[in-house]
Design a protein around this motif. Structure first.
Motif, PDB file in Angstrom:
ATOM      1  N   GLY A 198       0.809  -1.217   0.000  1.00 39.28           N
ATOM      2  CA  GLY A 198       0.000   0.000   0.000  1.00 39.28           C
ATOM      3  C   GLY A 198       0.839   1.262   0.000  1.00 39.28           C
ATOM      4  N   ILE A 235      -9.253   1.459  -8.292  1.00 43.32           N
ATOM      5  CA  ILE A 235      -8.829   0.405  -7.361  1.00 43.32           C
ATOM      6  C   ILE A 235      -9.977   0.030  -6.432  1.00 43.32           C
ATOM      7  N   ILE A 294      -2.748  -3.843 -10.671  1.00 44.73           N
ATOM      8  CA  ILE A 294      -3.756  -3.722  -9.608  1.00 44.73           C
ATOM      9  C   ILE A 294      -4.247  -5.101  -9.192  1.00 44.73           C
ATOM     10  N   VAL A 330       0.848   1.263  -4.534  1.00 41.39           N
ATOM     11  CA  VAL A 330      -0.359   2.033  -4.887  1.00 41.39           C
ATOM     12  C   VAL A 330      -0.020   3.461  -5.308  1.00 41.39           C
ATOM     13  N   GLY A 359      -3.042   2.470   1.011  1.00 38.68           N
ATOM     14  CA  GLY A 359      -2.687   3.105  -0.255  1.00 38.68           C
ATOM     15  C   GLY A 359      -2.998   4.590  -0.250  1.00 38.68           C
TER      16      GLY A 359
END
Length: 657
Positions: free
Chosen positions: A210, A587, A394, A214, A418
């Motif tokens: 994260g 996401i 992703i 991300v 994230g």
């Protein structure tokens, strides 16, 4: 000793041993490429096949897998900015920027060469060190182990650049989140927000992905270009090997550092790469390119990573105390084979110990060689337009995050962390400092509690504590001195502000206020528990709150040009039309689709929509790519026996509703 070495060489040179070692290496490379799986998952997959095998062959396969996972997980760290495991997180800092510059093949070759160096140096050191390791390791008590955790935290000053106070606040914020869940000493739950998922704390895999993956995915989606600028590859794998030769002394130092720290149970596995990275930043005269694509930032952590696997064998073999999660599973494999870890491994079974040590070295040679050969073709992924890579990345990070606890909340936590990672990057709060704090929090708290109970204030005058304290003070001083010399930070590849207007500090103040509110909750939640359970999070919470108040005060009342006043979106001139919320929504949409229809169904639908709407792919191409990805996931779930998230519709279908 010579007889043991001769017997070990005889074991190593058999064809059968080489074959099983090669099988372990290939399996380790395969597992390592999947982000988030790591050594624990790979070793667990091997366990059922150990029954009935002879001891040396089974150990060869286990060692082959253990040795190369820290090597192969570099692929995703360098190419995509996704930490392949907790041990490859520091590699992302300079490896991924090199990929963005078209230097992926160079970065990978340097990393694999450094890994080879680390493995070999670790084996050489262990050959001698294994005889004297037992009395040395026994000198480390809880007080010394706590100070080693503090030494790891001292790297914060080095990794925070010009924003030392932001770095301290980020480290404290990370330690606070690392304190979520049960207290090590009492088992009391604190800072859980009433969520059952948080009773065991946030998984390290989720936090690492994260924080680093991300934000990079969001940033590259905003730019809409390949990872490699201009979509070209300029570096060659031979350049990476030349870098290795040029910086051979650095690799040797970090290899020795990795071996020693890896030998300390529970400490080395997740922090050795950060200590090595902090070391290279400290000793370098020119620090300007670290975090932007300095090859030394790849060589240092990678050489330490592989060396620490050898170091981890010391407590595992001599005391039956695993130095990491992977070593715990390896110890279980030894038990299955009827091998008892303990002092006998350096007396009657010394030949077996040397067989294990030098199998580790051979596996590093095989693994690094294969990876170097594959570096150039695999690096071509960085020339693919990112809108085509993004949906697969992703899916990959979601797959990796779910393997942490195999709970759908892993994906929700991934999104939450994230968002934190995106904000930390935007406002130039050190993400490495945050992660170091998170990683060290459980260990530091456990050792502090033990030291306080065993020694009281006397812990501060123990010789080992004083030595480590002196090293820590020097490290902090060097970091503070470097902070004074550092220029005002620049995020990503933005070197010039998009506007001459002064930076509006209000978004940063809102972020600081949110962090402070969380810290106040953490302090209040901890104070409701016993003194032993509250001691660590309360101390850290108050210290971090003071750092946040200082940062907030400078932002609110200090000069507009302060080093602490930085906003990447405003510097790039994109604050008013930021694409971050929309990219985060993609996401979030995938996670919601997974909760509804399950991972494979969500992946197929998500890939078709993303490739069609964002990448502009034709419907046939989008359907074909989605079908292939879904079949790969289905095959992985069936053959490798990993679990994928199930959705509401699947549960309803299974229950007959």
């Amino acid at each position: 000793m010579l007889e043991a070495l001769t017997a070990a060489i005889a074991n190593l040179t058999t064809v059968e041993h080489f074959v099983y070692l090669g099988v372990g290496v290939v399996l380790g490379l395969t597992v390592g490429v999947f982000p988030g799986l790591g050594g624990i998952a790979g070793l667990s997959l091997l366990m059922p096949f150990l029954y009935g095998m002879d001891t040396v062959s089974a150990l060869a396969m286990l060692i082959g897998l253990v040795a190369v996972i820290p090597t192969s997980d570099t692929f995703t760290s360098v190419l995509m900015g996704i930490p392949g495991s907790s041990a490859s997180q520091a590699t992302v800092l300079d490896g991924f920027p090199l990929s963005q510059q078209g230097q992926a093949a160079r970065a990978l070759a340097a990393a694999f060469g450094a890994s080879l160096c680390g493995g070999l140096v670790g084996a050489v050191i262990l050959t001698v060190f294994v005889q004297i390791a037992r009395p040395l390791i026994l000198t480390f008590g809880s007080a010394e182990l706590f100070m080693l955790a503090v030494l790891g935290l001292s790297m914060v000053g080095v990794l925070s650049g010009s924003g030392l106070w932001k770095g301290l606040a980020a480290a404290g914020f990370g330690m606070t989140l690392g304190s979520i869940g049960s207290a090590p000493a009492t088992g009391e739950f604190r800072i859980t927000f009433g969520v059952d998922y948080l009773y065991d704390g946030l998984p390290l895999v989720v936090v690492g992905i994260g924080l680093f993956a991300v934000p990079e995915i969001i940033d590259l989606l905003r730019k809409g270009r390949p990872i490699a600028t201009g979509g070209r590859l300029e570096g060659r794998w031979s350049d990476g090997l030349r870098d290795l030769v040029r910086h051979w002394a650095l690799c040797l130092r970090c290899s020795a550092l990795g071996t020693i720290i890896g030998a300390i149970p529970g400490l080395g596995g997740t922090v050795v790469d950060w200590i090595a990275y902090g070391h290279v930043v400290q000793v370098s005269k020119d620090k300007s390119q670290f975090g932007k694509g300095d090859i030394r930032g790849v060589l240092a952590p990678e050489s330490a990573n592989n060396a620490k696997e050898g170091g981890g064998l010391v407590p595992t073999l001599l005391f039956g105390i695993p130095g990491s999660g992977a070593m715990a599973v390896f110890l279980g494999g030894m038990v299955l084979l009827g091998i008892e870890a303990g002092p006998a491994m350096v007396s009657s079974n010394l030949d077996l110990t040397y067989t294990i040590v030098w199998s580790l070295a051979l596996a590093n040679v095989l693994g690094a060689g294969l990876c170097i050969v594959l570096a150039r073709p695999i690096a071509r992924l960085t020339t693919v337009p990112f809108n085509y890579l993004a949906p697969f990345m992703i899916v990959a990070i979601s797959f990796a995050a779910f393997q942490a606890t195999r709970d759908l909340m892993d994906l929700v936590a991934l999104l939450g962390v994230g968002v934190i990672g995106v904000l930390l990057k935007r406002f130039d709060w050190s993400r490495p400092a945050f992660l170091i704090g998170f990683v060290l929090a459980p260990q530091a708290e456990a050792y502090l509690n033990l030291a306080a109970q065993f020694y009281g204030w006397q812990m501060l005058i123990r010789p080992g504590v004083l030595i480590i304290l002196a090293i820590t003070v020097v490290s902090v001083w060097l970091g503070a001195r470097g902070a004074q010399r550092s220029p005002i930070p620049v995020a990503g590849d933005v070197s010039v502000r998009g506007s001459d207007e002064p930076i509006d500090s209000r978004p940063q103040l809102i972020f600081v206020a949110l962090v402070a509110a969380l810290l106040v909750y953490a302090i209040a939640s901890s104070l409701q528990r016993s003194p032993l359970a509250a001691m660590f999070p309360v101390i850290i919470g108050i210290a971090t709150l003071l750092a946040c108040l200082y940062v907030g005060g400078v932002l609110a009342f200090g000069p507009p040009g302060s080093r602490l006043n930085f906003d990447a979106e405003q510097s790039a001139g994109t604050a008013k039309r930021s694409a971050i919320p929309m990219n985060l929504a993609w996401i979030a949409g995938f996670i919601a689709a997974t909760a509804l229809g399950g991972f494979i169904i969500a992946t197929a639908a998500y890939l078709v929509l993303f490739l069609k709407l964002r990448a502009g792919a034709g419907i046939v191409k989008a359907l074909t790519m989605a079908l292939v990805a879904s079949l790969v996931l289905w095959g992985t779930e069936s053959l490798v026996v990993v679990e994928l998230p199930r959705g509401l519709l699947q549960f309803l279908w299974g229950s007959g509703l």
